[in-house]
Design a protein around this motif. Structure first.
Motif, PDB file in Angstrom:
ATOM      1  N   ARG A   1       0.826  -1.215   0.000  1.00  0.00           N
ATOM      2  CA  ARG A   1       0.000   0.000   0.000  1.00  0.00           C
ATOM      3  C   ARG A   1       0.855   1.258   0.000  1.00  0.00           C
ATOM      4  NH1 ARG A   1      -3.497   2.725  -1.515  1.00  0.00           N
ATOM      5  NH2 ARG A   1      -5.491   3.225  -0.519  1.00  0.00           N
ATOM      6  N   ILE A   2       0.521   2.158  -0.930  1.00  0.00           N
ATOM      7  CA  ILE A   2       1.176   3.460  -1.053  1.00  0.00           C
ATOM      8  C   ILE A   2       0.115   4.552  -0.950  1.00  0.00           C
ATOM      9  CG2 ILE A   2       2.413   5.026  -2.606  1.00  0.00           C
ATOM     10  CD1 ILE A   2       4.230   2.857  -1.728  1.00  0.00           C
ATOM     11  N   VAL A   3       0.372   5.555  -0.110  1.00  0.00           N
ATOM     12  CA  VAL A   3      -0.463   6.761  -0.080  1.00  0.00           C
ATOM     13  C   VAL A   3       0.485   7.947  -0.215  1.00  0.00           C
ATOM     14  CG1 VAL A   3      -2.074   8.191   1.205  1.00  0.00           C
ATOM     15  CG2 VAL A   3      -2.219   5.695   1.373  1.00  0.00           C
ATOM     16  N   ALA A   4       0.324   8.718  -1.293  1.00  0.00           N
ATOM     17  CA  ALA A   4       1.244   9.813  -1.583  1.00  0.00           C
ATOM     18  C   ALA A   4       0.482  11.113  -1.806  1.00  0.00           C
ATOM     19  CB  ALA A   4       2.091   9.482  -2.811  1.00  0.00           C
ATOM     20  N   PHE A   5       1.038  12.192  -1.297  1.00  0.00           N
ATOM     21  CA  PHE A   5       0.442  13.510  -1.504  1.00  0.00           C
ATOM     22  C   PHE A   5       1.009  14.162  -2.757  1.00  0.00           C
ATOM     23  CE2 PHE A   5      -0.757  12.994   2.891  1.00  0.00           C
ATOM     24  CZ  PHE A   5      -1.992  13.628   2.949  1.00  0.00           C
TER      25      PHE A   5
ATOM     26  N   ARG B   1       3.978   7.748 -12.584  1.00  0.00           N
ATOM     27  CA  ARG B   1       5.027   6.802 -12.206  1.00  0.00           C
ATOM     28  C   ARG B   1       4.657   6.032 -10.939  1.00  0.00           C
ATOM     29  NH1 ARG B   1      11.375   8.176 -12.425  1.00  0.00           N
ATOM     30  NH2 ARG B   1      10.776   8.251 -14.621  1.00  0.00           N
ATOM     31  N   VAL B   2       4.047   6.705  -9.976  1.00  0.00           N
ATOM     32  CA  VAL B   2       3.638   6.020  -8.746  1.00  0.00           C
ATOM     33  C   VAL B   2       2.618   4.935  -9.056  1.00  0.00           C
ATOM     34  CG1 VAL B   2       2.336   6.293  -6.599  1.00  0.00           C
ATOM     35  CG2 VAL B   2       4.193   7.870  -7.140  1.00  0.00           C
ATOM     36  N   PHE B   3       1.601   5.272  -9.842  1.00  0.00           N
ATOM     37  CA  PHE B   3       0.574   4.279 -10.171  1.00  0.00           C
ATOM     38  C   PHE B   3       1.153   3.120 -10.985  1.00  0.00           C
ATOM     39  CE2 PHE B   3      -2.597   7.863  -9.620  1.00  0.00           C
ATOM     40  CZ  PHE B   3      -3.189   7.310  -8.484  1.00  0.00           C
ATOM     41  N   GLU B   4       2.002   3.423 -11.943  1.00  0.00           N
ATOM     42  CA  GLU B   4       2.566   2.360 -12.773  1.00  0.00           C
ATOM     43  C   GLU B   4       3.500   1.451 -11.970  1.00  0.00           C
ATOM     44  OE1 GLU B   4       4.394   3.967 -16.240  1.00  0.00           O
ATOM     45  OE2 GLU B   4       2.493   4.482 -17.213  1.00  0.00           O
ATOM     46  N   THR B   5       4.318   2.038 -11.108  1.00  0.00           N
ATOM     47  CA  THR B   5       5.226   1.225 -10.301  1.00  0.00           C
ATOM     48  C   THR B   5       4.440   0.339  -9.351  1.00  0.00           C
ATOM     49  OG1 THR B   5       6.909   2.975 -10.409  1.00  0.00           O
ATOM     50  CG2 THR B   5       7.187   1.282  -8.721  1.00  0.00           C
ATOM     51  N   ALA B   6       3.412   0.898  -8.719  1.00  0.00           N
ATOM     52  CA  ALA B   6       2.588   0.105  -7.804  1.00  0.00           C
ATOM     53  C   ALA B   6       1.936  -1.061  -8.531  1.00  0.00           C
ATOM     54  CB  ALA B   6       1.534   0.994  -7.153  1.00  0.00           C
ATOM     55  N   ALA B   7       1.391  -0.795  -9.702  1.00  0.00           N
ATOM     56  CA  ALA B   7       0.722  -1.859 -10.451  1.00  0.00           C
ATOM     57  C   ALA B   7       1.700  -2.960 -10.837  1.00  0.00           C
ATOM     58  CB  ALA B   7       0.061  -1.270 -11.692  1.00  0.00           C
ATOM     59  N   ALA B   8       2.913  -2.568 -11.209  1.00  0.00           N
ATOM     60  CA  ALA B   8       3.905  -3.559 -11.603  1.00  0.00           C
ATOM     61  C   ALA B   8       4.334  -4.435 -10.438  1.00  0.00           C
ATOM     62  CB  ALA B   8       5.126  -2.860 -12.203  1.00  0.00           C
ATOM     63  N   ARG B   9       4.132  -3.955  -9.215  1.00  0.00           N
ATOM     64  CA  ARG B   9       4.546  -4.702  -8.026  1.00  0.00           C
ATOM     65  C   ARG B   9       3.348  -5.292  -7.279  1.00  0.00           C
ATOM     66  NH1 ARG B   9       9.240  -0.469  -5.839  1.00  0.00           N
ATOM     67  NH2 ARG B   9      10.538  -0.614  -7.726  1.00  0.00           N
ATOM     68  N   ALA B  10       2.205  -5.336  -7.932  1.00  0.00           N
ATOM     69  CA  ALA B  10       0.986  -5.872  -7.322  1.00  0.00           C
ATOM     70  C   ALA B  10       0.635  -5.132  -6.037  1.00  0.00           C
ATOM     71  CB  ALA B  10       1.129  -7.369  -7.060  1.00  0.00           C
ATOM     72  N   ALA B  11       0.913  -3.841  -6.016  1.00  0.00           N
ATOM     73  CA  ALA B  11       0.578  -2.984  -4.877  1.00  0.00           C
ATOM     74  C   ALA B  11      -0.532  -2.030  -5.294  1.00  0.00           C
ATOM     75  CB  ALA B  11       1.806  -2.207  -4.413  1.00  0.00           C
ATOM     76  N   SER B  12      -1.064  -1.303  -4.321  1.00  0.00           N
ATOM     77  CA  SER B  12      -2.121  -0.331  -4.586  1.00  0.00           C
ATOM     78  C   SER B  12      -1.663   1.049  -4.138  1.00  0.00           C
ATOM     79  CB  SER B  12      -3.405  -0.696  -3.838  1.00  0.00           C
ATOM     80  OG  SER B  12      -3.893  -1.952  -4.257  1.00  0.00           O
TER      81      SER B  12
ATOM     82  N   ALA C   1     -10.460   3.332  -2.841  1.00  0.00           N
ATOM     83  CA  ALA C   1      -9.422   4.355  -2.992  1.00  0.00           C
ATOM     84  C   ALA C   1      -8.186   3.845  -3.707  1.00  0.00           C
ATOM     85  CB  ALA C   1      -9.035   4.900  -1.620  1.00  0.00           C
ATOM     86  N   ARG C   2      -8.104   2.559  -3.918  1.00  0.00           N
ATOM     87  CA  ARG C   2      -6.909   1.986  -4.539  1.00  0.00           C
ATOM     88  C   ARG C   2      -6.852   2.339  -6.029  1.00  0.00           C
ATOM     89  NH1 ARG C   2      -4.932  -1.971  -0.899  1.00  0.00           N
ATOM     90  NH2 ARG C   2      -6.396  -2.331   0.820  1.00  0.00           N
ATOM     91  N   GLY C   3      -5.710   2.850  -6.434  1.00  0.00           N
ATOM     92  CA  GLY C   3      -5.524   3.208  -7.838  1.00  0.00           C
ATOM     93  C   GLY C   3      -6.189   4.501  -8.243  1.00  0.00           C
ATOM     94  N   ARG C   4      -6.487   5.382  -7.276  1.00  0.00           N
ATOM     95  CA  ARG C   4      -7.207   6.611  -7.588  1.00  0.00           C
ATOM     96  C   ARG C   4      -6.491   7.839  -7.031  1.00  0.00           C
ATOM     97  NH1 ARG C   4     -13.433   7.227  -6.980  1.00  0.00           N
ATOM     98  NH2 ARG C   4     -12.670   9.080  -8.075  1.00  0.00           N
ATOM     99  N   ALA C   5      -6.791   8.982  -7.622  1.00  0.00           N
ATOM    100  CA  ALA C   5      -6.338  10.278  -7.119  1.00  0.00           C
ATOM    101  C   ALA C   5      -7.559  11.062  -6.669  1.00  0.00           C
ATOM    102  CB  ALA C   5      -5.582  11.047  -8.194  1.00  0.00           C
ATOM    103  N   TYR C   6      -7.420  11.787  -5.568  1.00  0.00           N
ATOM    104  CA  TYR C   6      -8.536  12.537  -4.989  1.00  0.00           C
ATOM    105  C   TYR C   6      -8.138  13.990  -4.741  1.00  0.00           C
ATOM    106  CZ  TYR C   6     -10.695   8.031  -3.787  1.00  0.00           C
ATOM    107  OH  TYR C   6     -11.256   6.773  -3.828  1.00  0.00           O
ATOM    108  N   ALA C   7      -9.014  14.913  -5.106  1.00  0.00           N
ATOM    109  CA  ALA C   7      -8.868  16.299  -4.673  1.00  0.00           C
ATOM    110  C   ALA C   7      -9.297  16.396  -3.209  1.00  0.00           C
ATOM    111  CB  ALA C   7      -9.742  17.213  -5.530  1.00  0.00           C
ATOM    112  N   LEU C   8      -8.515  17.134  -2.416  1.00  0.00           N
ATOM    113  CA  LEU C   8      -8.839  17.321  -1.006  1.00  0.00           C
ATOM    114  C   LEU C   8      -8.898  18.812  -0.687  1.00  0.00           C
ATOM    115  CD1 LEU C   8      -6.672  14.633   0.836  1.00  0.00           C
ATOM    116  CD2 LEU C   8      -9.033  14.444   0.024  1.00  0.00           C
ATOM    117  N   PRO C   9     -10.037  19.455  -0.998  1.00  0.00           N
ATOM    118  CA  PRO C   9     -10.206  20.853  -0.614  1.00  0.00           C
ATOM    119  C   PRO C   9     -10.596  20.966   0.844  1.00  0.00           C
ATOM    120  CG  PRO C   9     -12.178  20.079  -1.711  1.00  0.00           C
ATOM    121  CD  PRO C   9     -11.188  18.931  -1.746  1.00  0.00           C
TER     122      PRO C   9
END
Length: 289
Positions: free
Chosen positions: A84-88, A117-128, A190-198
């Protein structure tokens, strides 16, 4: 016990995220450029995204609270594995895409490439992976926007804005962002998605600044002047070495609406940011630049 790695751990979002994780029983490896004392459940690792030693081999999650492009490069070349990766990131990915300023356009490109790059790397490593895009961050005196406005206001007893600075803003508290990062962690949607956080309130730029000034003691004065006069004042400030990164594009944005929809984050992980109610404690005294 679950383990997490937090990059940008000493920053305005990283610090409250550490508390959130520890309160939930996690063991946290926090990366910081300067050494810090360890605490129960918290291991500080000196280093950065260029070089850091002592990371756990298989953490349950990695959080990035610093520059997204640098984290994306580190993640792509790292052999650390996590599910699992959560990045700002930032809403600047949209706001500055068509900026008149070349450096701002470059920032938008780097954010977009970082997300890819974050999404592609995660997918290649079977991560979210989940990417969170805050708007204008405030709350703990570590931002370069409202805290700097407060510092200038304290120094000179006033703030000057161009007339018509009524573009809409949604300032978001750093603690609400840390809570969002924690909340989305175990949410499948939330896996594999980007969210706006106002933030939880939409208000005009002028009103946002006025509330900051009203929170200070004594309250500095807000002056509104014609655009031409403001440009002269800004040029004088630049000549004196102040606000050198405040450019024409930033002035133009004061009149533009920068509004984002929190509905997806609300639906998927209960995102519920507070309204904008600044206090003096949110803007500790610093040197204006």
């Amino acid at each position: 016990m679950k383990t997490a790695v937090v990059f940008g751990a000493s920053g305005q979002v990283g610090m409250p995220l550490l508390d959130r994780l520890r309160d939930d029983g996690w063991r946290v490896y926090a990366v910081s450029r300067t050494p810090r004392a360890e605490q129960p459940g918290l291991v500080w690792l000196p280093g950065d995204l260029q070089q850091v030693a002592g990371l756990p081999p298989h953490p349950d999650a990695i959080f990035s609270c610093g520059p997204l492009d640098l984290f994306a490069h580190w993640y792509a070349r790292s052999d650390l594995r996590t599910p699992r990766i959560v990045a700002f990131g930032s809403t600047s990915i949209e706001v500055k895409r068509g900026s008149a300023d070349a450096e701002e356009r470059d920032l938008a490109v780097r954010l977009r490439e970082g997300e890819r790059r974050v999404f592609e790397t995660a997918a290649a490593r079977a991560a979210s992976a989940t990417v969170l895009r805050p708007t204008l961050v405030y709350g703990v005196g570590r931002d370069r926007n409202l805290t700097r406005i407060a510092a200038v206001a304290r120094r000179f007893g006033r703030i000057v804005l161009p007339r018509g600075a009524n573009g809409l803003r949604q300032p978001v508290h750093a603690h609400d962002l840390a809570d969002a990062a924690f909340r989305c962690l175990d949410v499948d949607a939330a896996r594999g998605r980007a969210y706006a956080l106002p933030g939880g309130e939409t208000l005009a730029y002028r009103e946002m600044v006025a509330r900051v000034l009203a929170a200070l003691q004594p309250p500095p004065t807000l002056h509104e002047v014609p655009g031409g006069v403001f440009n002269v004042i800004l040029a004088a400030a630049h000549a004196a070495g102040f606000a050198l990164d405040f450019n024409e594009a930033a002035v133009a944005r004061m009149r533009s609406d920068l509004v984002f929809d929190p509905a997806d984050a609300q639906r998927d992980f209960g995102y519920a940011p507070r309204g904008f109610r600044p206090t003096a404690a949110m803007f500790p005294e610093t040197d204006a630049d």
